[in-house]
Motif scaffolding. Structure first.
Motif, PDB file in Angstrom:
ATOM      1  N   ILE A 170       0.869  -1.182   0.000  1.00 39.11           N
ATOM      2  CA  ILE A 170       0.000   0.000   0.000  1.00 39.11           C
ATOM      3  C   ILE A 170       0.903   1.228   0.000  1.00 39.11           C
ATOM      4  O   ILE A 170       1.795   1.339   0.838  1.00 39.11           O
ATOM      5  N   VAL A 171       0.701   2.148  -0.941  1.00 38.09           N
ATOM      6  CA  VAL A 171       1.594   3.307  -1.049  1.00 38.09           C
ATOM      7  C   VAL A 171       0.821   4.578  -1.391  1.00 38.09           C
ATOM      8  O   VAL A 171      -0.281   4.520  -1.918  1.00 38.09           O
ATOM      9  N   TYR A 172       1.425   5.724  -1.070  1.00 36.67           N
ATOM     10  CA  TYR A 172       0.926   6.993  -1.590  1.00 36.67           C
ATOM     11  C   TYR A 172       1.346   7.118  -3.047  1.00 36.67           C
ATOM     12  O   TYR A 172       2.375   6.570  -3.466  1.00 36.67           O
ATOM     13  N   ALA A 173       0.551   7.845  -3.821  1.00 37.35           N
ATOM     14  CA  ALA A 173       0.801   7.971  -5.253  1.00 37.35           C
ATOM     15  C   ALA A 173       2.215   8.474  -5.541  1.00 37.35           C
ATOM     16  O   ALA A 173       2.846   8.063  -6.514  1.00 37.35           O
ATOM     17  N   THR A 174       2.729   9.352  -4.677  1.00 36.36           N
ATOM     18  CA  THR A 174       4.063   9.917  -4.907  1.00 36.36           C
ATOM     19  C   THR A 174       5.172   8.873  -4.812  1.00 36.36           C
ATOM     20  O   THR A 174       6.270   9.084  -5.317  1.00 36.36           O
ATOM     21  N   GLN A 175       4.895   7.739  -4.174  1.00 36.27           N
ATOM     22  CA  GLN A 175       5.898   6.687  -4.008  1.00 36.27           C
ATOM     23  C   GLN A 175       5.757   5.580  -5.055  1.00 36.27           C
ATOM     24  O   GLN A 175       6.480   4.595  -5.010  1.00 36.27           O
ATOM     25  N   LEU A 176       4.839   5.770  -5.985  1.00 35.31           N
ATOM     26  CA  LEU A 176       4.447   4.662  -6.853  1.00 35.31           C
ATOM     27  C   LEU A 176       5.574   4.144  -7.742  1.00 35.31           C
ATOM     28  O   LEU A 176       5.754   2.930  -7.883  1.00 35.31           O
ATOM     29  N   ALA A 177       6.341   5.056  -8.363  1.00 32.07           N
ATOM     30  CA  ALA A 177       7.383   4.619  -9.307  1.00 32.07           C
ATOM     31  C   ALA A 177       8.369   3.666  -8.638  1.00 32.07           C
ATOM     32  O   ALA A 177       8.689   2.591  -9.168  1.00 32.07           O
ATOM     33  N   GLN A 178       8.841   4.047  -7.472  1.00 28.02           N
ATOM     34  CA  GLN A 178       9.789   3.212  -6.738  1.00 28.02           C
ATOM     35  C   GLN A 178       9.146   1.885  -6.323  1.00 28.02           C
ATOM     36  O   GLN A 178       9.769   0.825  -6.379  1.00 28.02           O
ATOM     37  N   THR A 179       7.868   1.942  -5.951  1.00 24.98           N
ATOM     38  CA  THR A 179       7.171   0.748  -5.474  1.00 24.98           C
ATOM     39  C   THR A 179       6.935  -0.259  -6.583  1.00 24.98           C
ATOM     40  O   THR A 179       7.083  -1.466  -6.377  1.00 24.98           O
ATOM     41  N   VAL A 180       6.542   0.197  -7.770  1.00 25.77           N
ATOM     42  CA  VAL A 180       6.304  -0.708  -8.892  1.00 25.77           C
ATOM     43  C   VAL A 180       7.567  -1.507  -9.210  1.00 25.77           C
ATOM     44  O   VAL A 180       7.525  -2.720  -9.415  1.00 25.77           O
ATOM     45  N   LYS A 181       8.709  -0.845  -9.225  1.00 23.88           N
ATOM     46  CA  LYS A 181       9.984  -1.542  -9.470  1.00 23.88           C
ATOM     47  C   LYS A 181      10.272  -2.545  -8.362  1.00 23.88           C
ATOM     48  O   LYS A 181      10.649  -3.691  -8.626  1.00 23.88           O
ATOM     49  N   MET A 182      10.102  -2.102  -7.113  1.00 22.32           N
ATOM     50  CA  MET A 182      10.410  -2.953  -5.973  1.00 22.32           C
ATOM     51  C   MET A 182       9.541  -4.199  -5.957  1.00 22.32           C
ATOM     52  O   MET A 182      10.024  -5.320  -5.761  1.00 22.32           O
ATOM     53  N   VAL A 183       8.232  -4.022  -6.172  1.00 26.41           N
ATOM     54  CA  VAL A 183       7.306  -5.151  -6.127  1.00 26.41           C
ATOM     55  C   VAL A 183       7.614  -6.144  -7.252  1.00 26.41           C
ATOM     56  O   VAL A 183       7.636  -7.360  -7.035  1.00 26.41           O
ATOM     57  N   THR A 184       7.881  -5.642  -8.447  1.00 26.48           N
ATOM     58  CA  THR A 184       8.191  -6.525  -9.583  1.00 26.48           C
ATOM     59  C   THR A 184       9.457  -7.324  -9.323  1.00 26.48           C
ATOM     60  O   THR A 184       9.504  -8.539  -9.529  1.00 26.48           O
TER      61      THR A 184
END
Length: 246
Positions: free
Chosen positions: A70-84
């Motif tokens: 679960i993330v704030y929109a501002t953290q999304l780019a980093q999160t998408v990479k991390m989750v993948t």
């Protein structure tokens, strides 16, 4: 092992499913078919993710053998990479643990190995992560509440494509939105190694409607089946790596 293919569905949503089949049950079916389901729940700055929404995000990923965040929109780019990346490592880790069980017996896994041997195994995990082929079908929630989040989603997906380009293994991405106009999902981008054409695609999206997460996941599974059938027709024997759990 480097000739195998890891398959993932990356679900990006900001709400709970409210129509159709249970997405947790569909995620379990995906896992049986060797497809990991990863889920990212997006928050706006002043939003709070409800308890039911949080549980659904976690349950879908757990049932699908994937990763949730679960993330704030501002953290999304980093999160998408991390989750993948984390989901790739988790799947490979599970696959190697399965092989070790065959060799060492049911009572030993990678964590039971001496530090030196464990380090060698992790080197193998990293190497496979760099060389294995990767197919990621991205499912983007376009219900009304996602309207202000879509530009960030677009940027994060392009960033994901760029960050994975350094791998020696082949990357293939496709993007579908839900709900579709007439079907549970709608194709935004067919299979491609790079997502640099997304800007034009996202401009055409009109948000609104319900959140049929279960039906969307079910359609995504069928698309993977279609892709696999085409491989066989073309004589491509590249085998899939089955999701083996964490």
């Amino acid at each position: 092992m480097s000739k195998g293919t890891l398959r993932q569905i990356l679900l990006i949503t900001d709400g709970c499913s409210n129509h159709g089949e249970d997405p947790v049950a569909i995620a379990a079916l995906a896992r049986e078919q060797g497809i990991a389901i990863n889920v990212i729940g997006i928050l706006s700055k002043n939003e709070a993710y409800g308890e039911h929404g949080l549980k659904e995000v976690e349950d879908i990923a757990m049932s699908g053998g994937g990763v949730s965040q679960i993330v704030y929109a501002t953290q999304l780019a980093q999160t998408v990479k991390m989750v993948t990346q984390k989901a790739m490592t988790q799947t490979i880790h599970g696959m190697i643990n399965k092989e070790l069980t065959h060799i060492l017996g049911d009572e030993q896994q990678m964590e039971d190995l001496p530090p030196e041997k464990r380090g060698q195994v992790m080197e193998v995990v990293d190497e496979i992560g760099e060389t294995v082929n990767l197919e990621v079908l991205i499912l983007v929630d376009i219900s009304a509440s996602m309207d202000d989040k879509l530009p960030t989603v677009q940027e994060s997906l392009i960033d994901l494509s760029i960050s994975l380009n350094s791998r020696t293994g082949n990357n293939q991405f496709s993007i579908y939105a839900f709900p579709g106009k007439k079907q549970p999902i709608e194709k935004l981008q067919d299979w491609t190694p790079q997502l640099d054409t997304l800007a034009k695609t996202f401009k055409k999206i009109s948000t609104g409607g319900i959140t049929p997460t279960g039906p969307a996941l079910k359609e995504a599974l069928e698309l993977f089946g279609d892709k696999r059938s085409k491989r066989k027709l073309l004589g491509d024997n590249d085998e899939y790596i089955e999701e083996s759990g964490s």
